[in-house]
Enzyme design. Structure first.
Site, short mmCIF file in Angstrom:
data_model
loop_
_atom_site.label_atom_id
_atom_site.label_comp_id
_atom_site.label_asym_id
_atom_site.label_seq_id
_atom_site.Cartn_x
_atom_site.Cartn_y
_atom_site.Cartn_z
N HIS A 260 0.96 -1.31 -0.15
CA HIS A 260 0.16 0.04 0.08
C HIS A 260 0.90 1.38 0.02
O HIS A 260 1.81 1.24 0.81
CB HIS A 260 -0.79 -0.11 1.19
CG HIS A 260 -1.93 -0.95 0.87
ND1 HIS A 260 -3.33 -0.46 1.77
CD2 HIS A 260 -2.43 -2.21 0.33
CE1 HIS A 260 -4.33 -1.67 1.27
NE2 HIS A 260 -3.64 -2.21 0.55
N TYR B 31 4.24 6.39 10.34
CA TYR B 31 3.40 5.14 9.69
C TYR B 31 4.13 4.22 9.05
O TYR B 31 3.90 3.08 9.38
CB TYR B 31 2.16 5.64 8.79
CG TYR B 31 0.93 4.72 8.92
CD1 TYR B 31 0.18 4.47 9.67
CD2 TYR B 31 1.03 3.78 7.62
CE1 TYR B 31 -0.78 3.64 9.63
CE2 TYR B 31 -0.05 3.09 7.33
CZ TYR B 31 -0.93 2.83 8.58
OH TYR B 31 -1.97 1.97 8.30
N PRO C 54 -4.25 0.04 18.65
CA PRO C 54 -3.81 -0.28 17.26
C PRO C 54 -4.10 0.54 16.27
O PRO C 54 -3.68 0.57 15.09
CB PRO C 54 -4.78 -1.54 17.06
CG PRO C 54 -5.95 -1.31 18.14
CD PRO C 54 -5.38 -0.68 19.33
N LYS D 290 1.27 -0.33 15.18
CA LYS D 290 2.78 -0.46 15.26
C LYS D 290 2.79 -1.68 16.19
O LYS D 290 4.09 -2.09 16.32
CB LYS D 290 2.95 0.74 16.19
CG LYS D 290 3.13 1.99 15.38
CD LYS D 290 4.28 1.92 14.59
CE LYS D 290 4.45 2.84 13.26
NZ LYS D 290 4.16 2.36 12.08
N TYR E 98 -9.26 5.52 7.80
CA TYR E 98 -9.11 5.73 8.94
C TYR E 98 -10.30 7.04 9.20
O TYR E 98 -10.11 8.27 8.72
CB TYR E 98 -7.77 6.30 9.78
CG TYR E 98 -6.77 5.09 9.83
CD1 TYR E 98 -6.07 4.69 8.51
CD2 TYR E 98 -6.70 4.52 11.02
CE1 TYR E 98 -5.18 3.69 8.87
CE2 TYR E 98 -5.66 3.51 11.24
CZ TYR E 98 -4.93 3.21 10.14
OH TYR E 98 -3.96 2.25 10.23
#
Ligand code: RFL
Ligand code: PHB
Length: 390
Positions: A72, A385, A293, A297, A201
């Site tokens: 991704h 990220y 979550p 990580k 998100y």
């Protein structure tokens, strides 16, 4: 029995460490209190950093991940009825993440271990580390009603948050830091096509939502929920209706629904124990730290701990130097705290807190607005990220 390293726990951290050690000719035994099938029945993480992917390759367990995993290049932040793409690849100068389920990663490591013939003992009861303060540590356990003992050089406590390793350390030798969040995540798995080819998100007045996936035909969705929520009150229909409400309209319309085959609620917590080494016992992964979550990580931190410990053990056995094992705790914790910070920040920015006043709400909105209008702010998010280097 005698071995060089006893690994307590056959989750991702124990299996990865075992595979790296075996590859380097360092003998190890893995002990777990549950069965292989039980471990493979757990649904957890889905996003791997490049560093974790690299370790899977080094462990010679990366073939299926490369064939079936989904690279991704970005994800979407949704709020105010709109999508804002975070271009991970562009913002980090060419880094991406791999969407590949923890269950599959665990299966690949187990299969690879079976090929090497390295011993794993499942359904081991009353596992306990002993004498790790001295030169001759050992681990005891019970199997089929018979007491067993394994003598070793080192013990790796890879046994998760509820494991025995951290609990075996005298209270005065350990310091813990904890933050418990006033909500949980209700997650489902369903064999339906993902609503979008990238993760979403979503920050919404009704609560956070996350659209993730395991493959082109299997979706993983989460909803922020109250801690006292009961699973049996969440029919699939109720879940899909609630998810639709929390997504921008074009995603809500595109959402493909179907029967779920897994549904669970996870509480959210940040937790760190310091140090991560006690003589010849090392804490690794969730045994030493937990993150909510939201930043994806947890598994990746377990992998970076494994990297530091493996390099230290390699130095010990190959170069007769203890510099690496001596530095393990400090090196691992420096990276852990940055991921703890990032996960806390993502969680704070994206969830609705029950006691949020107007001021905090405005700050959250300003944060999201800043992120989507400042390349510098988006770059800081993207850098964390995809994973800080180790
Ligand atoms: P694990 O996976 O908990 O494995 C520990 C193993 O130790 C065994 N054990 C014992 N064995 C012997 N004796 C004892 N007394 C024992 N006590 C326990 C257990 O049976 C088990 O097999 O720890 P490990 O290996 O450190 O791995 C950590 C990861 O599992 C965890 O950090 C991630 O799942 C967290 N996480 C995520 N991480 C990510 O990097 N990306 C994600 O996208 C992500 N999503 C998530 C997540 C965790 C979630 N939940 C359910 C907590 C999503 C969720 C919903
Ligand atoms: C998942 O796919 O399970 C997942 C993805 C991203 C997260 C957490 C969980 O931040």
């Amino acid at each position: 029995m005698r071995t060089q390293v006893v690994i307590i726990g056959s989750g991702p951290s124990g299996l990865l460490l075992g595979q790296l050690l075996t590859g380097a000719g360092i003998d190890n035994v893995i002990l777990d209190r549950v069965s292989k099938d039980y471990i493979l029945g757990r649904v957890r993480a889905g996003v791997l950093e490049e560093g974790t992917v690299g370790l899977m390759d080094r462990a010679k367990a990366g073939a299926r991940m490369h064939a079936e995993g989904l690279p991704h290049d970005g994800f979407s932040l949704a709020f105010d009825g709109r999508d804002h793409r975070i271009d991970l690849y562009g913002l980090t100068g060419g880094k991406r993440v791999m969407v590949y389920g923890q269950t599959e990663l665990t299966r690949d490591l187990m299969e690879q271990r079976a090929l090497t013939g390295a011993p794993s003992i499942y359904a081991a009861a009353n596992v306990a580390p002993h004498d790790f303060d001295g030169q001759n540590p050992y681990v005891t356990y019970e199997r089929d009603g018979i007491n067993q003992r394994i003598d070793c050089d080192f013990i790796a406590g890879c046994d998760g948050f509820h494991g025995i390793s951290r609990k075996s350390v005298p209270e005065k030798a350990i310091r813990t830091f904890e933050k418990v969040y006033p909500f949980g995540w209700l997650g489902i798995l369903a064999d339906v096509a993902p609503v979008s080819h990238e993760l979403i998100y979503a920050n919404h007045p009704r609560g956070f939502a996350l659209c993730s996936m395991r493959s082109q035909t299997r979706s993983r969705y989460y909803l922020q929920c109250a801690l006292d929520e009961k699973l049996e009150d969440w029919t699939d229909q109720r879940f899909w209706d609630e998810l639709r409400r929390r997504l921008p309209a074009h995603h809500a319309e595109a959402l493909v629904t179907g029967a779920s085959f897994e549904k669970s609620i996870a509480p959210l917590r940040s937790f760190v124990s310091e140090p991560m080494r006690f003589g010849r016992l090392f804490l690794v992964g969730d045994a030493a730290h937990i993150v909510p979550p939201t930043g994806a990580k947890g598994l990746n931190l377990a992998a970076s701990d494994v990297h530091y410990l493996f390099e230290g053990l390699l130095e010990h056995y190959q170069d007769r130097s203890n510099a690496g094992v001596d530095a393990y705790s400090a090196h691992a914790l420096a990276r852990v705290w940055k991921a703890v910070r990032f996960s806390w920040w993502m969680t704070t920015m994206l969830h609705r807190f029950p006691d949020t006043g107007d001021f905090d709400q405005k700050i959250q909105e300003a944060e999201l607005d800043y992120l989507t209008h400042s390349r510098a702010a988006a770059t800081a998010l993207a850098e964390n990220y995809v994973g800080l280097p180790f």
